[in-house]
Design a protein around this motif. Structure first.
Motif, PDB file in Angstrom:
ATOM      1  N   VAL A 259       0.848  -1.189   0.000  1.00  0.00           N
ATOM      2  CA  VAL A 259       0.000   0.000   0.000  1.00  0.00           C
ATOM      3  C   VAL A 259       0.885   1.241   0.000  1.00  0.00           C
ATOM      4  N   LYS A 260       0.258   2.382  -0.151  1.00  0.00           N
ATOM      5  CA  LYS A 260       0.979   3.651  -0.120  1.00  0.00           C
ATOM      6  C   LYS A 260       0.887   4.271   1.271  1.00  0.00           C
ATOM      7  N   ALA A 261       1.828   5.121   1.582  1.00  0.00           N
ATOM      8  CA  ALA A 261       1.813   5.833   2.857  1.00  0.00           C
ATOM      9  C   ALA A 261       0.480   6.559   3.031  1.00  0.00           C
ATOM     10  N   GLY A 262      -0.088   6.417   4.233  1.00  0.00           N
ATOM     11  CA  GLY A 262      -1.370   7.033   4.521  1.00  0.00           C
ATOM     12  C   GLY A 262      -2.557   6.105   4.347  1.00  0.00           C
ATOM     13  N   ASP A 263      -2.328   4.976   3.663  1.00  0.00           N
ATOM     14  CA  ASP A 263      -3.403   4.007   3.453  1.00  0.00           C
ATOM     15  C   ASP A 263      -3.654   3.172   4.702  1.00  0.00           C
ATOM     16  N   SER A 264      -4.669   2.339   4.615  1.00  0.00           N
ATOM     17  CA  SER A 264      -5.039   1.445   5.710  1.00  0.00           C
ATOM     18  C   SER A 264      -5.028  -0.003   5.241  1.00  0.00           C
ATOM     19  N   LEU A 265      -4.825  -0.908   6.187  1.00  0.00           N
ATOM     20  CA  LEU A 265      -4.918  -2.346   5.952  1.00  0.00           C
ATOM     21  C   LEU A 265      -5.503  -2.988   7.188  1.00  0.00           C
ATOM     22  N   LYS A 266      -6.184  -4.111   6.988  1.00  0.00           N
ATOM     23  CA  LYS A 266      -6.683  -4.874   8.131  1.00  0.00           C
ATOM     24  C   LYS A 266      -6.158  -6.293   8.027  1.00  0.00           C
ATOM     25  N   LEU A 267      -5.391  -6.692   9.011  1.00  0.00           N
ATOM     26  CA  LEU A 267      -4.863  -8.046   9.078  1.00  0.00           C
ATOM     27  C   LEU A 267      -5.815  -8.931   9.867  1.00  0.00           C
ATOM     28  N   SER A 268      -5.880 -10.187   9.464  1.00  0.00           N
ATOM     29  CA  SER A 268      -6.683 -11.171  10.171  1.00  0.00           C
ATOM     30  C   SER A 268      -5.809 -12.342  10.576  1.00  0.00           C
ATOM     31  N   CYS A 269      -6.184 -12.973  11.655  1.00  0.00           N
ATOM     32  CA  CYS A 269      -5.484 -14.168  12.129  1.00  0.00           C
ATOM     33  C   CYS A 269      -6.539 -15.196  12.497  1.00  0.00           C
ATOM     34  N   THR A 270      -6.462 -16.346  11.848  1.00  0.00           N
ATOM     35  CA  THR A 270      -7.418 -17.417  12.103  1.00  0.00           C
ATOM     36  C   THR A 270      -6.742 -18.521  12.899  1.00  0.00           C
ATOM     37  N   PRO A 271      -7.191 -18.756  14.117  1.00  0.00           N
ATOM     38  CA  PRO A 271      -6.653 -19.886  14.880  1.00  0.00           C
ATOM     39  C   PRO A 271      -7.342 -21.189  14.464  1.00  0.00           C
ATOM     40  N   TYR A 272      -6.572 -22.248  14.347  1.00  0.00           N
ATOM     41  CA  TYR A 272      -7.128 -23.579  14.111  1.00  0.00           C
ATOM     42  C   TYR A 272      -7.102 -24.318  15.433  1.00  0.00           C
ATOM     43  N   GLY A 273      -8.204 -24.198  16.125  1.00  0.00           N
ATOM     44  CA  GLY A 273      -8.315 -24.655  17.492  1.00  0.00           C
ATOM     45  C   GLY A 273      -8.873 -23.514  18.315  1.00  0.00           C
ATOM     46  N   ASP A 274      -9.201 -23.829  19.548  1.00  0.00           N
ATOM     47  CA  ASP A 274      -9.816 -22.842  20.427  1.00  0.00           C
ATOM     48  C   ASP A 274      -8.754 -21.945  21.043  1.00  0.00           C
ATOM     49  N   ALA A 275      -8.753 -20.677  20.641  1.00  0.00           N
ATOM     50  CA  ALA A 275      -7.774 -19.734  21.163  1.00  0.00           C
ATOM     51  C   ALA A 275      -8.357 -18.851  22.256  1.00  0.00           C
ATOM     52  N   SER A 276      -9.588 -19.092  22.644  1.00  0.00           N
ATOM     53  CA  SER A 276     -10.262 -18.197  23.581  1.00  0.00           C
ATOM     54  C   SER A 276      -9.619 -18.179  24.965  1.00  0.00           C
ATOM     55  N   ARG A 277      -8.868 -19.224  25.302  1.00  0.00           N
ATOM     56  CA  ARG A 277      -8.247 -19.276  26.625  1.00  0.00           C
ATOM     57  C   ARG A 277      -6.917 -18.532  26.683  1.00  0.00           C
ATOM     58  N   TYR A 278      -6.469 -18.001  25.533  1.00  0.00           N
ATOM     59  CA  TYR A 278      -5.159 -17.358  25.462  1.00  0.00           C
ATOM     60  C   TYR A 278      -5.271 -15.856  25.244  1.00  0.00           C
ATOM     61  N   SER A 279      -4.300 -15.120  25.764  1.00  0.00           N
ATOM     62  CA  SER A 279      -4.117 -13.774  25.268  1.00  0.00           C
ATOM     63  C   SER A 279      -3.551 -13.897  23.854  1.00  0.00           C
ATOM     64  N   MET A 280      -3.662 -12.838  23.077  1.00  0.00           N
ATOM     65  CA  MET A 280      -3.146 -12.881  21.713  1.00  0.00           C
ATOM     66  C   MET A 280      -2.455 -11.569  21.388  1.00  0.00           C
ATOM     67  N   GLY A 281      -1.617 -11.626  20.378  1.00  0.00           N
ATOM     68  CA  GLY A 281      -0.903 -10.409  20.025  1.00  0.00           C
ATOM     69  C   GLY A 281      -0.437 -10.410  18.593  1.00  0.00           C
ATOM     70  N   TRP A 282      -0.055  -9.240  18.134  1.00  0.00           N
ATOM     71  CA  TRP A 282       0.564  -9.050  16.830  1.00  0.00           C
ATOM     72  C   TRP A 282       1.997  -8.588  17.040  1.00  0.00           C
ATOM     73  N   PHE A 283       2.901  -9.165  16.260  1.00  0.00           N
ATOM     74  CA  PHE A 283       4.308  -8.797  16.253  1.00  0.00           C
ATOM     75  C   PHE A 283       4.702  -8.459  14.822  1.00  0.00           C
ATOM     76  N   ARG A 284       5.826  -7.793  14.677  1.00  0.00           N
ATOM     77  CA  ARG A 284       6.357  -7.556  13.334  1.00  0.00           C
ATOM     78  C   ARG A 284       7.879  -7.643  13.357  1.00  0.00           C
ATOM     79  N   GLN A 285       8.408  -7.946  12.191  1.00  0.00           N
ATOM     80  CA  GLN A 285       9.865  -8.061  12.062  1.00  0.00           C
ATOM     81  C   GLN A 285      10.286  -7.587  10.688  1.00  0.00           C
ATOM     82  N   SER A 286      11.243  -6.664  10.687  1.00  0.00           N
ATOM     83  CA  SER A 286      11.843  -6.177   9.444  1.00  0.00           C
ATOM     84  C   SER A 286      13.202  -6.828   9.287  1.00  0.00           C
ATOM     85  N   PRO A 287      13.728  -6.901   8.064  1.00  0.00           N
ATOM     86  CA  PRO A 287      15.055  -7.506   7.849  1.00  0.00           C
ATOM     87  C   PRO A 287      16.107  -6.831   8.706  1.00  0.00           C
TER      88      PRO A 287
END
Length: 125
Positions: A12-40
């Motif tokens: 995307v271009k600077a200023g744009d928006s994106l929505k990321l999704s994460c689908t758990p395969y299994g019941d994730a309701s008992r866990y906290s969850m988070g997003w991380f990122r890593q650049s080279p």
């Protein structure tokens, strides 16, 4: 272990928006969850975390006021709405599960139970 799969990345271009999704395969309701990122050449960093019932959310300073983490327990899904993106947000983004007892802080990589394979976000200037 709950397997996780991210989607929604792209270029995307600077200023744009994106929505990321994460689908758990299994019941994730008992866990906290988070997003991380890593650049080279950089360490993986926590971006946002959310408690099991969404009562608490936490953000890194670099994304606060621009990103919103949410989870849909009924759909067993995790989201990251990213607004006003900048080139500095370019990275591989990962979702993760963590302890239910997550306190008032971001999820630490050392306490992650499971990782997704990541989705690439590229922001051009």
């Amino acid at each position: 272990q709950v397997q996780l799969m991210e989607s929604g990345g792209g270029t995307v271009k600077a200023g744009d928006s994106l929505k990321l999704s994460c689908t758990p395969y299994g019941d994730a309701s008992r866990y906290s969850m988070g997003w991380f990122r890593q650049s080279p050449g950089k360490e993986r960093e926590a971006v946002a975390s959310i408690s099991t019932r969404s009562e608490y959310t936490y953000y890194s300073e670099s994304v606060k006021e621009r990103f919103t983490i949410s989870r849909d327990v009924m759909r067993n899904a995790l989201y990251l709405q990213m607004n006003r993106l900048t080139p500095e947000d370019t990275a591989m983004y990962y979702c993760a599960t963590g302890p239910a007892s997550l306190s008032s802080r971001l999820l630490n990589p050392s306490e992650v139970y499971s990782w997704g394979q990541g989705t690439q976000v590229t922001v051009s200037s």
